[in-house]
Write a protein that holds these residues in place. Structure first.
Motif, mmCIF file in Angstrom:
data_model
loop_
_atom_site.group_PDB
_atom_site.id
_atom_site.type_symbol
_atom_site.label_atom_id
_atom_site.label_comp_id
_atom_site.label_asym_id
_atom_site.label_seq_id
_atom_site.Cartn_x
_atom_site.Cartn_y
_atom_site.Cartn_z
ATOM 1 N N ASN A 85 28.486 30.155 59.545
ATOM 2 C CA ASN A 85 29.935 29.970 59.393
ATOM 3 C C ASN A 85 30.623 31.178 58.786
ATOM 4 O OD1 ASN A 85 29.846 27.318 60.404
ATOM 5 N ND2 ASN A 85 29.053 26.621 58.419
ATOM 6 N N ASN A 126 24.521 27.597 56.461
ATOM 7 C CA ASN A 126 25.944 27.930 56.354
ATOM 8 C C ASN A 126 26.245 29.390 56.738
ATOM 9 O OD1 ASN A 126 28.600 27.210 55.717
ATOM 10 N ND2 ASN A 126 28.424 28.042 53.650
ATOM 11 N N ASN A 162 28.763 31.017 67.076
ATOM 12 C CA ASN A 162 29.348 32.194 66.421
ATOM 13 C C ASN A 162 28.439 33.402 66.632
ATOM 14 O OD1 ASN A 162 31.518 30.805 65.455
ATOM 15 N ND2 ASN A 162 30.715 30.514 63.384
#
Ligand code: NAD
Length: 401
Positions: A180, A177, A225
């Motif tokens: 993110n 995660n 990202n």
């Protein structure tokens, strides 16, 4: 992640001991809650123990987001209880303020918040309401840190002059995660993990950091990202000493440890130098197993740390947590309970002051330098490593050198 590996098992142990009662856990969606509830490791260690999930993953789509439901969890827990904050770094402030508004005590994972003004606001509101706020810097509860602190205080090392520290987490974290939220707009590897060793240098020496510069390397996460995935920080201390801190997500997945970390400090005495070397990953244990496990980063040959967090058989039901990860949570919860159970506001204030002054547990009042370093670090890394100074006069602030 931190809830699964350290916080929840520590809380379950405190529940087992009758130190805390019910546990509720809120997440953005049901998926991580389902994972926690179904964890075989936790079931084996704490048979029959569970938590109330927000959202209820048995009723809701596990991927549906409930960004505000944590407020209901706080509301239902009620005042004088404890909110343990383990959200992504940039969400700590909002959640802490919501919990303080509801007269709850706080234990937050590090970093408390990402800037000094927010830390001051938290400190002032908590003080006004007689609420305890503790920050979980578990390296402080590693015995070697406390040994070093005592020796430094006695003058046995001399004066801190120069040091190097590093904490590089495994490559596979990029798949989690993290991709993110730990992105260039929000955070970086310096903000995420350099604080541990900067906090420790202050914890051991009592010196304050006065200048920070951070060079960061932007790299792609698997989902595209971008994050500052390697950082090199330089921290100058009030006596002119220097600490170099390197951080990253780059420890090999096939490496035998959970990460690579440690610290080396040099000190000045009258006629000789003092020295401290802590290897914080390799703690003298080498195990070679017949098969590797199924979790990311599991390897057949492992250099297990017996010191951070382990669940062990001690003859009772299930397994008992041991290590500085557990000790750290336990000490913070016990301090919170002692404040929560004080009968009047003078007693609460005196107790909080005593904890602040002793400096063993991190609180906004005694560890706000960490927020100033975070703020300075973000300013520096987003400006190509320009040095940023920290002023402690009256109202502390950071500015470009
Ligand atoms: N060594 C340490 O002290 C240490 C180690 C790891 C992480 N941490 C800190 O712990 C925090 C969490 O890190 P992690 O690695 O466990 O991250 P993670 O991404 O695994 O967990 C974050 C959790 O926050 C939840 N969340 C996000 N938005 C929410 C919302 N609006 N309401 C309720 N829940 C929400 C997500 O569902 C997720 O379960 C970070 O601040 C990190 O810096 C500290």
């Amino acid at each position: 992640m931190i809830t699964e590996v350290q916080i929840l098992p520590s809380l379950y142990q405190l529940q087992r001991l009758g130190i805390i009662n019910e546990i509720s856990i809120s997440a953005l969606n049901g998926a991580p809650l389902k994972k926690l509830a179904e964890s075989q490791t936790l079931k084996d260690a704490f048979p029959g123990q569970n938590f109330k999930p927000y959202p209820d993953f048995t009723q809701e789509d596990p991927d549906k987001a409930f960004p505000d439901l944590y407020k209901t969890a706080l509301e239902n827990a009620g005042e004088n209880n404890i909110a343990l904050i383990a959200l992504p770094d940039q969400l700590h402030y909002g959640a802490i303020m919501e919990a303080l508004e509801r007269n709850m005590h706080i234990v937050s994972v590090k970093p408390l918040v990402l800037n000094y003004q927010q830390s001051l606001e938290i400190e002032e509101l908590a003080e006004k309401k007689g609420l305890f706020v503790g920050v979980e810097y578990h390296k402080r509860a590693d015995d070697r840190s406390l040994i070093a602190r005592r020796r430094y205080k006695k003058g046995l090392f001399g004066e801190f002059k120069m040091g190097q520290a590093h904490l590089v987490e495994p490559w596979y974290y990029r798949d989690s995660n993290f991709q993110n939220w730990c992105t260039v707009e929000n955070s970086d590897m310096f903000s995420y993990i350099a604080c541990h060793y900067i906090d420790l240098v202050q914890f051991i020496t009592g010196l304050l950091p006065v200048e920070v510069s951070v060079y960061g390397i932007i790299d792609d996460y698997p989902n595209g990202n971008k994050g500052y995935l390697y950082t090199d920080g330089r921290v100058i201390w009030e006596n002119g000493a220097v600490l170099n801190v390197q951080n990253g997500l780059g420890y090999p997945n096939i490496g035998p440890g959970g990460n690579s970390q440690g610290m080396m400090l040099f000190f000045k005495g009258e006629n000789d130098g003092g020295f401290l070397f802590h290897h914080d990953q390799y703690r003298g244990v080498k195990h070679s197993l017949l098969q590797k496990g199924n979790e990311p980063g599991d390897t057949q040959y492992i250099e297990t740390s017996p010191d951070y967090f382990q669940l062990l058989e001690y003859g009772g039901e299930g397994l008992e947590p041991v290590g500085y990860g557990y000790r750290s949570i336990r000490k913070l919860i016990e301090a919170t309970i002692s404040v929560a159970s004080s009968t009047n506001s003078e007693q609460k204030t005196a107790l909080i002051k005593k904890i602040n002054v002793s400096g063993i547990l991190a609180t906004p009042a005694n560890s706000f330098f960490n927020e100033l370093v975070m703020e300075a670090g973000r300013m520096s890394i987003t400006n190509e490593g320009k040095p940023v100074t920290i002023s402690y006069k009256d109202n502390p602030f950071v500015s470009f050198k």
